[in-house]
Enzyme design. Structure first.
Site, PDB file in Angstrom:
ATOM      1  N   ASP A 151      -5.323 -15.555  -0.311  1.00  0.00           N
ATOM      2  CA  ASP A 151      -4.579 -15.225   0.911  1.00  0.00           C
ATOM      3  C   ASP A 151      -3.079 -15.342   0.648  1.00  0.00           C
ATOM      4  O   ASP A 151      -2.349 -16.027   1.368  1.00  0.00           O
ATOM      5  CB  ASP A 151      -4.996 -16.092   2.095  1.00  0.00           C
TER       6      ASP A 151
ATOM      7  N   ASP B 226      -6.889  -6.339   9.901  1.00  0.00           N
ATOM      8  CA  ASP B 226      -6.224  -7.604   9.599  1.00  0.00           C
ATOM      9  C   ASP B 226      -6.165  -8.474  10.865  1.00  0.00           C
ATOM     10  O   ASP B 226      -7.143  -8.582  11.583  1.00  0.00           O
ATOM     11  CB  ASP B 226      -4.844  -7.351   9.003  1.00  0.00           C
TER      12      ASP B 226
ATOM     13  N   HIS C 113      -1.216 -10.240  -0.114  1.00  0.00           N
ATOM     14  CA  HIS C 113      -0.183  -9.367   0.429  1.00  0.00           C
ATOM     15  C   HIS C 113       0.907  -9.201  -0.625  1.00  0.00           C
ATOM     16  O   HIS C 113       1.416 -10.200  -1.138  1.00  0.00           O
ATOM     17  CB  HIS C 113       0.448  -9.975   1.684  1.00  0.00           C
TER      18      HIS C 113
END
Lengths: 335, 447
Positions: free
Chosen positions: B307, B154, B64
């Site tokens: 992640d 997601d 992200h």
């Protein structure tokens, strides 16, 4: 099991009171003994001792509470401390103020102790970790995690009625999954060395891996009560009926409600406890709650002495009439 | 022909079965040759890789970057710089930005901003449903045309298995990969830790392992009918990994990844209410961690990802369940994966495959290999260097990692993106401050 025990100072003395887990038996016994010495204060004409004169204690409650807050308030006042009650409803958090902001603002007023209740597990640990040095945190209930002062007043009540812990079988009935009271009671009972701890509830109210808590699980009330010396009934939250954990109050009472008939399975001199408030006819029959076996109201009055003991010990390590070294000796290896 | 010669290193290129001491020649942004210089090559720049490993730039399947919409947490510029420091040259970004990547315009914006920053290639995933609302399908064809490597919802729940089925069918029409985050929202029930001994002790709302296995089982049953390529973004349980292994054995077109932290941490790290270990899916049992390692070694799990979820400090300053989940992982992806080599789980080429060619294949990209003519994305690292992770040494804007103060082995020395050096760690004596405290000398954030 907590990695660093932030509850104790370098000498092993109580600095915060966050959870029973990780505290040694000697310390719990000291607290009960200290509470015993305070129990007489309420009978005096002047119900005050000057131990915490000049100290400021803040009751910081993020969840509504009547009994716990008032007993903490009374305990603090009997220790001659100044008490400030702050009920933080959703409003402050809705304005965007974080828990840490609230804490910092109150610290700026030079308070010495916070008594904290919060709906999130671990909130008291969080506050203790971020509080200024010298400020003590007492956990008055955090989420489902711990309610250690409640557990200590229950231990006090049990000791007054039953004496030694090692012979006792204690049965806790009800919503173990969501109960911070049950978790703290279980830690206290195992630290104090009772013979057996049982929990009784349907599977939906038992947490995963209950063996991690060191308890025996029963799903049938009479079996769980057999020869029990102490019976602790937990309050059933009505919300549980909405969340598919239970079908109805009726069926729960049929199976897990404490009735005269069920009580026959327990030891003849068994005492019945409840952290309150009681749901009469949901988890306990009125005749038992008000009957001779019930020590429910004593629990409430013992709450004041026990909280006086915990507050005074966390704020100044040596109890009245005892040198500080006597306390620290037994604790050093646990630090 | 002018270019860079990278000499003396151990070249590990699992896609081509290369593991040898070779010189690498880079020209015009591409790999010109391995071994002998191509005809007429003139080295403008020389990188001495003696004692170092030269491998393809890493491909991170899940990072992200927070931009657009949450620039207070991180930006594409800050996080691609962190990626370069971690040896990562391609990273795949989930669609949960603000606005959501449910239109070609947002996908294009992300790619453009990442290109302008110039540190790493960013490949967005498109939203599976519009606004990630879980019921209306996104314009998948447009998203694919705009460069999305696949579609994903997601952690946002889908309204029903029917929506999942329709989304899979529609994605399959355009040969798009569906990236699934296998967690049944009803069983997860707003939990924040693995449902087990630790959640019981700490009184934290638990997420049972079944939240993952049920979601995987549902998806596998649909894949069997539809035949769409599904990639499971993150697995946390040994049981789910085993289910993937069986499905692969049965020939289903599924792939799966695991985060580096799930291969090292367990539920026990949550004790003490350490909010830096608040991640989703939650850290599970020792048995799960060992199972994930097993299936990673056996190949049922294709890739290790970071992640990466950078947060501002305040996001982690609250009681455990009230904190934002996720950790900052770009700069620890390589050393944590190399630790598996140290632990005897994988050999070095297998570890590098799980960080390069395998994830590139899942994204359908010509990356993660050192074949001649391929873009010269390279990670050059010292496999024997020990360093200690410090917040002030992190390039990522997010300092939220439980690996702070860990001593890590394996340090990135150079990262090249399309033949440009985008990160270089100055060689330092092992005793010097630079080696001790991480690489960053130019910035000192307050601790």
């Amino acid at each position: 099991m907590i990695k660093e025990n932030i509850q104790l100072d370098a000498q092993g003395r109580l600095r915060h009171f966050l959870t029973i887990e990780g505290l040694k038996r000697e310390l719990l016994v000291e607290l009960l003994d200290t509470a015993e010495s305070f129990a007489g204060v309420a009978e005096q004409a002047v119900k005050k001792v000057p131990l915490l004169r000049g100290k400021t204690i803040v009751n910081l409650f993020f969840e509504p509470s009547t009994r716990t807050r008032t007993t903490f308030e009374l305990a603090a006042k009997r220790l001659s401390a100044d008490v400030l009650n702050i009920n933080v409803t959703a409003s402050a958090t809705r304005k965007g103020e974080t828990l840490l902001d609230t804490l910092r603002n109150l610290e700026a007023m030079h308070c010495d102790m916070f008594v904290v209740r919060h709906p999130d597990s671990g909130a008291a640990h969080f506050i203790a970790r971020h509080a200024a040095p010298g400020v003590s945190i007492i956990n008055a209930g955090d989420g489902r995690h711990a309610h250690p002062t409640q557990a200590m007043l229950d231990m006090f009540t049990i000791r007054r009625h039953k004496g030694a812990f090692h012979k006792l079988t204690v049965t806790i009935v009800g919503d173990i999954l969501h109960s911070r009271v049950a978790r703290s009671q279980i830690h206290a009972l195992s630290t104090l060395g009772v013979k057996e701890i049982r929990v009784v509830a349907p599977r939906t109210l038992i947490p995963a891996c209950p063996e991690a808590l060191g308890v025996h699980v029963y799903h049938e009330l009479r079996a769980g009560l057999r020869d029990a010396d102490v019976i602790i009934m937990l309050r059933l939250q009505k919300e549980r009926m909405r969340g598919a954990a239970l079908p109805s109050e009726h069926e729960y009472y049929q199976l897990f409600g404490l009735t005269e008939e069920a009580l026959e399975a327990a030891a003849p001199d068994a005492i019945v406890m409840h952290p309150g408030p009681i749901n009469r006819g949901v988890e306990i029959d009125s005749s038992i709650a008000d009957g001779p076996r019930s020590v429910i109201l004593q629990q409430v009055s013992h709450g004041i002495a026990v909280r006086m003991a915990i507050m005074s010990r966390a704020m100044q390590p040596s109890p009245p009439g005892q040198p500080a070294t006597a306390v620290s000796e037994g604790m050093e290896e646990g630090a | 022909m002018k270019g860079i010669r990278i000499s003396g290193g151990r070249v590990v290129d699992p896609a081509n079965g290369v593991d040898a001491h070779l010189d690498v020649y880079v020209a015009e942004g591409r790999i010109a040759a391995l071994g002998a210089p191509p005809p007429g090559f003139r080295a403008e720049q020389e990188i001495d890789a003696t004692g170092l490993v030269v491998c393809p730039g890493l491909v991170d399947l899940r990072a992200h970057c927070r931009e657009p919409g949450q620039e207070h947490k991180a930006t594409l510029a800050s996080e691609t710089r962190a990626a370069a420091a971690g040896g990562i040259t391609t990273l795949c970004m989930p669609p949960d930005t603000d606005p959501v990547v449910d239109s070609a315009a947002v996908a294009a914006l992300i790619r453009r901003r990442a290109e302008r920053a110039g540190y790493a290639r960013v490949v967005p995933l498109g939203a599976l449903t519009r606004g990630l609302d879980g019921c209306r399908l996104s314009e998948m064809h447009a998203l694919k045309s705009a460069g999305c490597a696949g579609v994903s919802n997601d952690f946002h729940p889908l309204e029903s298995p029917l929506v999942l089925r329709r989304a899979m069918e529609y994605a399959a029409t355009f040969d798009l990969t569906v990236f699934l985050m296998p967690q049944d929202p009803h069983l997860a029930n707003e939990g924040c830790a693995h449902e087990g001994a630790v959640s019981t002790r700490l009184g934290l709302p638990g997420i049972p392992a079944a939240a993952e296995t049920v979601a995987v089982a549902t998806a596998l049953a649909l894949v069997e009918e539809i035949g769409v390529h599904v990639h499971f973004c993150l697995l946390s349980t040994a049981r789910a990994a085993q289910m993937i292994a069986r499905a692969r054995h049965d020939g289903l077109p599924v792939t799966a990844a695991v985060s580096a932290h799930h291969l090292h941490l367990t539920e026990l790290d949550v004790l003490d209410f350490d909010s830096r270990c608040h991640v989703l899916p939650p850290l599970r049992t020792q048995r799960d961690r060992n199972g994930l390692r097993h299936w990673l070694a056996r190949g049922a799990l294709d890739a290790v990802c970071s992640d990466h979820q950078p947060h501002e400090a305040d996001a982690k300053l609250a009681p455990f369940s009230a904190t934002a989940p996720g950790l900052s992982g770009l700069e620890t992806l390589l050393p944590l994966t190399l630790r598996l080599v140290e632990d005897g789980v994988l050999d070095l080429p297998a570890a590098i495959a799980r960080l390069t060619c395998n994830p590139a294949r899942i994204l359908g990209l010509a990356a993660g290999t050192l074949g001649p003519g391929q873009p010269a994305d390279l990670c050059i690292f010292d496999p024997d260097a020990y360093w200690t992770l410090k917040a002030e040494g992190l390039y990522s804007q997010g300092k939220n990692t439980p690996f702070l103060d860990w001593e890590l082995k394996g340090q990135v020395r150079y990262t090249l993106l399309e033949g440009r050096v985008v990160h270089a760690l100055p060689a330092a004596a092992p005793e010097s401050a630079a080696a001790e405290t991480g690489q960053r000398q130019d910035a000192h954030e307050p601790a």
